[in-house]
Write an enzyme that holds these catalytic residues in place. Structure first.
Site, PDB file in Angstrom:
ATOM      1  N   CYS A 129      75.407 -43.822 -84.720  1.00  0.00           N
ATOM      2  CA  CYS A 129      74.900 -44.167 -83.135  1.00  0.00           C
ATOM      3  C   CYS A 129      74.514 -45.599 -83.144  1.00  0.00           C
ATOM      4  O   CYS A 129      73.789 -46.303 -84.122  1.00  0.00           O
ATOM      5  CB  CYS A 129      73.866 -43.355 -83.016  1.00  0.00           C
ATOM      6  SG  CYS A 129      72.584 -43.766 -84.170  1.00  0.00           S
ATOM      7  N   HIS A 151      85.389 -40.624 -79.490  1.00  0.00           N
ATOM      8  CA  HIS A 151      85.424 -41.225 -78.338  1.00  0.00           C
ATOM      9  C   HIS A 151      86.693 -41.091 -77.517  1.00  0.00           C
ATOM     10  O   HIS A 151      87.964 -41.275 -78.266  1.00  0.00           O
ATOM     11  CB  HIS A 151      84.992 -42.722 -78.410  1.00  0.00           C
ATOM     12  CG  HIS A 151      83.517 -43.044 -78.768  1.00  0.00           C
ATOM     13  ND1 HIS A 151      82.490 -42.940 -78.186  1.00  0.00           N
ATOM     14  CD2 HIS A 151      83.197 -43.175 -80.238  1.00  0.00           C
ATOM     15  CE1 HIS A 151      81.365 -43.186 -78.804  1.00  0.00           C
ATOM     16  NE2 HIS A 151      81.735 -43.246 -80.134  1.00  0.00           N
ATOM     17  N   GLU A 206      77.946 -38.306 -72.918  1.00  0.00           N
ATOM     18  CA  GLU A 206      78.141 -38.175 -74.419  1.00  0.00           C
ATOM     19  C   GLU A 206      77.732 -36.850 -74.900  1.00  0.00           C
ATOM     20  O   GLU A 206      77.120 -35.833 -74.273  1.00  0.00           O
ATOM     21  CB  GLU A 206      76.815 -38.887 -74.721  1.00  0.00           C
ATOM     22  CG  GLU A 206      76.589 -40.400 -75.158  1.00  0.00           C
ATOM     23  CD  GLU A 206      75.377 -40.749 -76.070  1.00  0.00           C
ATOM     24  OE1 GLU A 206      74.810 -41.909 -75.485  1.00  0.00           O
ATOM     25  OE2 GLU A 206      75.376 -40.300 -76.992  1.00  0.00           O
ATOM     26  N   CYS A 247      75.944 -46.196 -74.301  1.00  0.00           N
ATOM     27  CA  CYS A 247      76.254 -45.905 -75.800  1.00  0.00           C
ATOM     28  C   CYS A 247      76.881 -46.926 -76.459  1.00  0.00           C
ATOM     29  O   CYS A 247      77.952 -47.484 -75.973  1.00  0.00           O
ATOM     30  CB  CYS A 247      77.269 -44.591 -75.420  1.00  0.00           C
ATOM     31  SG  CYS A 247      77.766 -44.026 -77.082  1.00  0.00           S
ATOM     32  N   GLY A 250      80.139 -46.056 -78.167  1.00  0.00           N
ATOM     33  CA  GLY A 250      81.116 -45.982 -76.923  1.00  0.00           C
ATOM     34  C   GLY A 250      81.427 -47.353 -76.595  1.00  0.00           C
ATOM     35  O   GLY A 250      82.518 -47.612 -76.128  1.00  0.00           O
TER      36      GLY A 250
HETATM   37  O1  ZDP Z   1      78.816 -38.755 -81.373  1.00  0.00           O
HETATM   38  C1  ZDP Z   1      77.869 -38.444 -80.590  1.00  0.00           C
HETATM   39  O2  ZDP Z   1      77.626 -37.217 -80.719  1.00  0.00           O
HETATM   40  C2  ZDP Z   1      76.716 -39.264 -79.902  1.00  0.00           C
HETATM   41  N1  ZDP Z   1      76.326 -38.534 -78.746  1.00  0.00           N
HETATM   42  C3  ZDP Z   1      75.861 -39.897 -80.870  1.00  0.00           C
HETATM   43  C4  ZDP Z   1      74.847 -40.715 -80.091  1.00  0.00           C
HETATM   44  C5  ZDP Z   1      75.683 -42.090 -79.996  1.00  0.00           C
HETATM   45  C6  ZDP Z   1      74.692 -43.145 -79.401  1.00  0.00           C
HETATM   46  N2  ZDP Z   1      74.500 -42.741 -78.002  1.00  0.00           N
HETATM   47  C7  ZDP Z   1      75.341 -44.524 -79.402  1.00  0.00           C
HETATM   48  O3  ZDP Z   1      74.684 -45.533 -79.167  1.00  0.00           O
HETATM   49  O4  ZDP Z   1      76.229 -44.718 -80.298  1.00  0.00           O
HETATM   50  C8  ZDP Z   1      73.607 -42.962 -80.050  1.00  0.00           C
END
Ligand code: ZDP
Length: 279
Positions: free
Chosen positions: A74, A165, A214, A223, A226
């Site tokens: 993350c 992603h 997400e 994200c 992302g």
């Molecule tokens: O891969 C996932 O399940 C994400 N939802 C994890 C969290 C990603 C996050 N929002 C980011 O900033 O990369 C923390």
């Protein structure tokens, strides 16, 4: 259990430090995440972040989504972790090695006139092979590939930053039916581990606007992984450069896909309050 409420551009987390001092944690961290992230019945957050000792890095970080699922990596949370470790003087380093399920990631605290000004993170290399996302189908990269979702076809580009992603380019990011298309793609059978979904409007070769749905958290305000995936997809589709400002509702992230094939993400990190939570 002591916790801190932190966020990166509104992508918010409950941060629990069981690294400096071991804290009593329940057997199921996924169940804890579901309870503590609940917006009405808990503290409320997109995810739960747990800091633990590491045998191979300075610290280990585990991240659980609000639905209790554990994610590999993350971006926004790791900036918050870097600020916390720096401000608590827990590592005495400005570049910290953080063990995650996606490998060791290295955030660096940025100071301006001796004051915290942000965090730049070496997010590692993107993984593009379909089986690495993972996404069902024949081997190769997934670039602007038609995906039938209900009765609508989206052209998707798939990128892993350790977590999956699915990037969709759109003419207007504000007009996306995020709460319909997001979960429909998140749970699409093409993605056996589900996926995060980024809807991206390219403003010019160095700027894009992004809205994100997400995996395991729903619509979030930002994200980090992302944003990295969106810039890789923008470059692979010939729509953007490799250094791009990604605009989100509460601010922007600067993403660079460098010549060493690593993604470097720069952005803010905030702590809001601290508290205790019964476990
Ligand atoms: O891969 C996932 O399940 C994400 N939802 C994890 C969290 C990603 C996050 N929002 C980011 O900033 O990369 C923390």
């Amino acid at each position: 259990m002591e916790f801190r409420k932190v966020h990166g551009l509104g992508n918010d987390f409950v941060l629990v430090d069981s690294f400096r001092r071991r804290q009593e944690l329940p057997a199921s961290l996924g169940e804890l995440a579901k309870r503590i992230c609940h917006r009405q019945l808990g503290v409320g957050a997109d995810g739960l972040v747990i800091l633990l000792p590491s045998a191979e890095a300075d610290v280990r970080m585990r991240i659980f989504n609000a639905d209790g699922s554990e994610a590999q990596m993350c971006g926004n949370a790791i900036r918050c972790v870097a600020r916390y470790l720096y401000e608590q003087g827990l590592t005495g380093k400005d570049v910290v090695a953080v063990e995650t399920l996606a490998g060791v990631v290295r955030p660096q605290v940025i100071l301006e006139n001796g004051r915290f000004a942000g965090v730049r993170v070496d997010m590692g290399e993107p993984r593009l092979e379909r089986s690495q996302i993972p996404m069902a189908g024949p081997s190769g990269w997934v670039i602007a590939e038609p995906l039938l979702v209900g009765d609508h076809v989206f052209n998707v580009t798939a990128v892993s930053m350790g977590n999956p992603h699915c990037v969709v380019f759109v003419p207007d990011a504000e007009r996306v039916a995020l709460r319909e298309a997001g979960p429909a793609i998140e749970h699409h059978p093409a993605f056996p581990q589900r996926t995060n979904v980024e809807f991206v409007q390219v403003l010019n070769p160095e700027e894009m606007k992004m809205r994100v749905w997400e995996r395991g958290a729903g619509a979030t305000l930002a994200c980090g992984t992302g944003a990295c995936a969106a810039v890789v997809a923008g470059s692979l589709n010939g729509l953007t450069e490799r250094r791009v400002t990604v605009h989100l509702p509460l601010g922007s992230l600067f993403i660079e896909w460098a010549s060493d094939n690593h993604l470097y993400m720069t952005g803010p990190a905030e702590e809001v309050f601290t508290g205790t939570y019964p476990v």
